[in-house]
Structure formats: C-alpha cells, structure tokens
Design a protein around this motif. Sequence first.
Motif, short mmCIF file in Angstrom:
data_model
loop_
_atom_site.label_atom_id
_atom_site.label_comp_id
_atom_site.label_asym_id
_atom_site.label_seq_id
_atom_site.Cartn_x
_atom_site.Cartn_y
_atom_site.Cartn_z
N GLN A 276 -54.31 18.44 -44.94
CA GLN A 276 -53.83 19.73 -45.45
C GLN A 276 -54.45 20.83 -44.61
O GLN A 276 -55.43 20.61 -43.91
N SER A 277 -53.83 22.01 -44.68
CA SER A 277 -54.36 23.16 -43.96
C SER A 277 -55.07 24.05 -44.98
O SER A 277 -54.46 24.51 -45.94
N ASN B 177 -46.96 21.99 -38.91
CA ASN B 177 -47.76 23.10 -39.43
C ASN B 177 -47.93 24.18 -38.37
O ASN B 177 -47.32 25.24 -38.46
N LEU C 34 -48.43 19.27 -46.59
CA LEU C 34 -48.75 20.21 -45.50
C LEU C 34 -47.55 21.11 -45.20
O LEU C 34 -47.69 22.32 -44.99
#
Lengths: 246, 246
Positions: free
Chosen positions: A105-106, A163, B190
């Motif tokens: 995940q960011s 992303n 994400l």
Amino acid sequence: MTKVIIIGSGNVATHLIKAFYKSSKVQVIQLFNRSATSTEGIPVTNSYDELLNADLYIIAVSDDSISEVSHKLPFKGRLVVHTSGSVALDELAPENRRGVFYPLQSFSRNKDISFAGIPLCIEAGNDEDRKLLEYVAHSISRKVYRVNSEQRRSLHLAAVFVNNFVNHLYAIGNDICKKNDLSFDLLKPLIAETAEKIENMSPAEAQTGPAKRHDETTVQKHLDQLNTYPTYKKIYETLTKSIQKH
Amino acid sequence: MTKVIIIGSGNVATHLIKAFYKSSKVQVIQLFNRSATSTEGIPVTNSYDELLNADLYIIAVSDDSISEVSHKLPFKGRLVVHTSGSVALDELAPENRRGVFYPLQSFSRNKDISFAGIPLCIEAGNDEDRKLLEYVAHSISRKVYRVNSEQRRSLHLAAVFVNNFVNHLYAIGNDICKKNDLSFDLLKPLIAETAEKIENMSPAEAQTGPAKRHDETTVQKHLDQLNTYPTYKKIYETLTKSIQKH
C-alpha cells in the motif's frame, strides 16, 4: 501476546504501530528510532544495546538502510524482518532468522488508512517463522499472502505502474485542465469510476478509448493538441502503441 | 415538463434515458434508434419524419455519425445538442439551434452509475438555450459546468490520460502479476488508494516512487526486470523521465 519491536519512524513504521496498537494478539513492546520519539506511549530507545528481547523485530526503514540496520543488531538467532517491496530477504544480516513483512500500500503521513484491507506479503526462511509472521499479519489484516523475493520484486514493479505512474497521469490531466481554465474536479468522477471498474472486470475488458478503437482521426487530433507539450505527446504515443499491441 | 427526445441507442443514450426517467422536471417523450427498440416504455421511432415536437433533441450517437444525423433532422430552428467530448458545436447542422450536453464519465452497458455526481459540460449558441440546457442538466446532476468547444476538446484529451491510459497501466500491472503467479487482487487496494488520494491532495503532492525520489538504483533494477517486455520498458522510461521533469 506476541512481542514485537518496531525499528524506524517513517510512514510504514507509524502505520504499523497504530495498527498493532489495536490488536489483542500482538504487543509492540518497544520502538527504536534515532530521535527516540515515542508513539502511543510505547517505550522507545535509540541505542541498539538497549533493545529488549522480542519474538519479532520489524525493520521499517528506507530501502538503503535495511542491510546496515540489520547488521547493527547486537543479537543472533532471532526473527528479523524488513517491510520493503524491493529488497531481497538475503540482504538482511545472516546472524538472525530472516523474513519479510511487506504491506502493499502507499502510505501518507497525514492520511489514516485501515490495515484490515491491506495485502501483507509474507516471506520467511522456515515454516515456523512463516507461521509466526502469518499470525502477526492476520492480527491486523484480512489479506495475507505468501510471496517469495522474486515475486515481491515483480509486485513492487507492478505497483510502480498502478500507483506512481497512474498518479503522474492524473498530474498530466490536472495540467491540461489548468492550462484551459478548467477545474480538476471535472475529472475526479471519471478517475474514481476508472479505478472502481477493475474491481469486477479485468483491465483488458475495461479498456476503451480512441487507441483501443483504432480511431486514428481522434488520435491524430490529440497528438496535434499536444504539439506544445513534447513530453506528454511522447507519453500519448507510447501508451497508444502499447494499447494497440495489447 | 421540458420535453426531450433522445436519438441513439449506445451507452450514453441508455444511461441518459434512465436518468431522465427518474426526473420530475424533464420528460423523454420519444426515442429514435435504428432498431426502434423502446426503453422504459417510451414511444420509439426509426423514421426521421415521425419525430415529435420537443424542447430539446439530444443526439447520443458515435462521434462519426453526429454530423450526418443532425443533417437528417426534418425541421429547423429547434434546439439540437450532441453528447460528445471531441466534436465541436459547429459540426451540428446549422439549420437548428445548436448545443452540447457532454457527460464527462465512462459508461459501461452493464454497470449502473448514478448521474447525480457526473459532471455535465454544457455549451450553447445563446443565453436562452444555455439556460434550458442547464435546467435539464440540473434535473439529473449536481455538477453542471459551462465549457466551450476548445475547453471540451482539452477535457476529452485529459480524460484519455486519466481513464484510457490509466486503465492500460492497470492492464500492465495485471500482466506482471499473471506472469509471476500472483493475483491481481494484491494490487487492488493500492489502485483504490491511489485514486482516492487525489480527492483531497493535488496529484503533484501525492507523487511518490523511485522516479520522484531520483532513486536511480531502483529505476535501473526495474528496467532490467523489463528487458523481456520492450514495450513496457519504453513506457517505464518515458513516464520516469516525465515525472523527473515535472
């Protein structure tokens, strides 16, 4: 309670500390960071010699520092993991049992996020360690995956596309709006819908647009509009070709 | 009640019919499509000569057919609009009053979507027509914008970046997962977070990753991983350069 020590003070460390704080199965018994800043009242140190005995040490520092930090740990035979998508398991010092605990995940410092839906990618050197990591991972997330170093490297690469690169395309959309006195808000529902669509449809099925339709007239019009933005024109051409080849 | 006739049977036409059906201010009194297929029990025709008298005619057909359809209308001086992002207002036949009613969203036949949040971009030849279009637009959406033909052309281009091209990057992410025996589900949180972030943050602020950090070691590793995918490698290089220039 499984005892964990978290090393680092970046976004991943901060979010992990908050997530474990709510867990009833895992206790973060100590933090380690250079400025000795405590979070949630957890004891903190900035001296390697003061590190307590724990079931698991999570090194959540920048990719470049992982190896160095792992070599400074003043003990042997304990379970030490890092949280990076792009660093191999064997970059950790071999004196300890090694593993990886990679949340895909960011994270942003100022944006809360629930860990429950974040995929945790687990790797370990033996079955027992893998089980412990899975137990710890399940205490904060519903989504736990076994992923080896080679797969993780690929995931990290894929994450750059969906992303970092996607966000840059948003930035280009924003630029085009600004140049034409249009609010970026106009594009937000489309952005949300585009991301939502692939929840239940493959990206190949969801593909639309002039490139996919081989609508060369529209493609040419768009390229002409981009004559004053050579970098964006190059991106348009490269992605259009790739869509048509796909 | 404002009386509207919708010409066309594609995704935009279908979604507009459904949206107006729920409106208490606007009534779709007739549909026109080649197969004379009715929706929601609305009278339908496939003969231009049978078109009724209405306050507004919405041509929701493919870009290539808009001009042709507008020239076939057997009346003069009425308000006729199209729904396209990339066709100029003056491509409509000049015998009628002309306008544009462009919903900035990507529609799929089998996926319902609420019109309330979809930006409707309005253009008209005079104030009175613009007011009527705004009234009709507000009957189905909270987001109504005045957008001229030049701006609309730019919006359509921006939409290609944030929708078609973004979706292709999802497809690349999916490909990389597949090749490495990984589920695309791993990337979905994400993807969702990346789209959500720009609701409250500019894309420039939200940008992260090796390109942004000028982390040349990771960039080089990624390029090496892409040696067997020359098209994706080109995309990686082009987008990395653009992020670093931004």
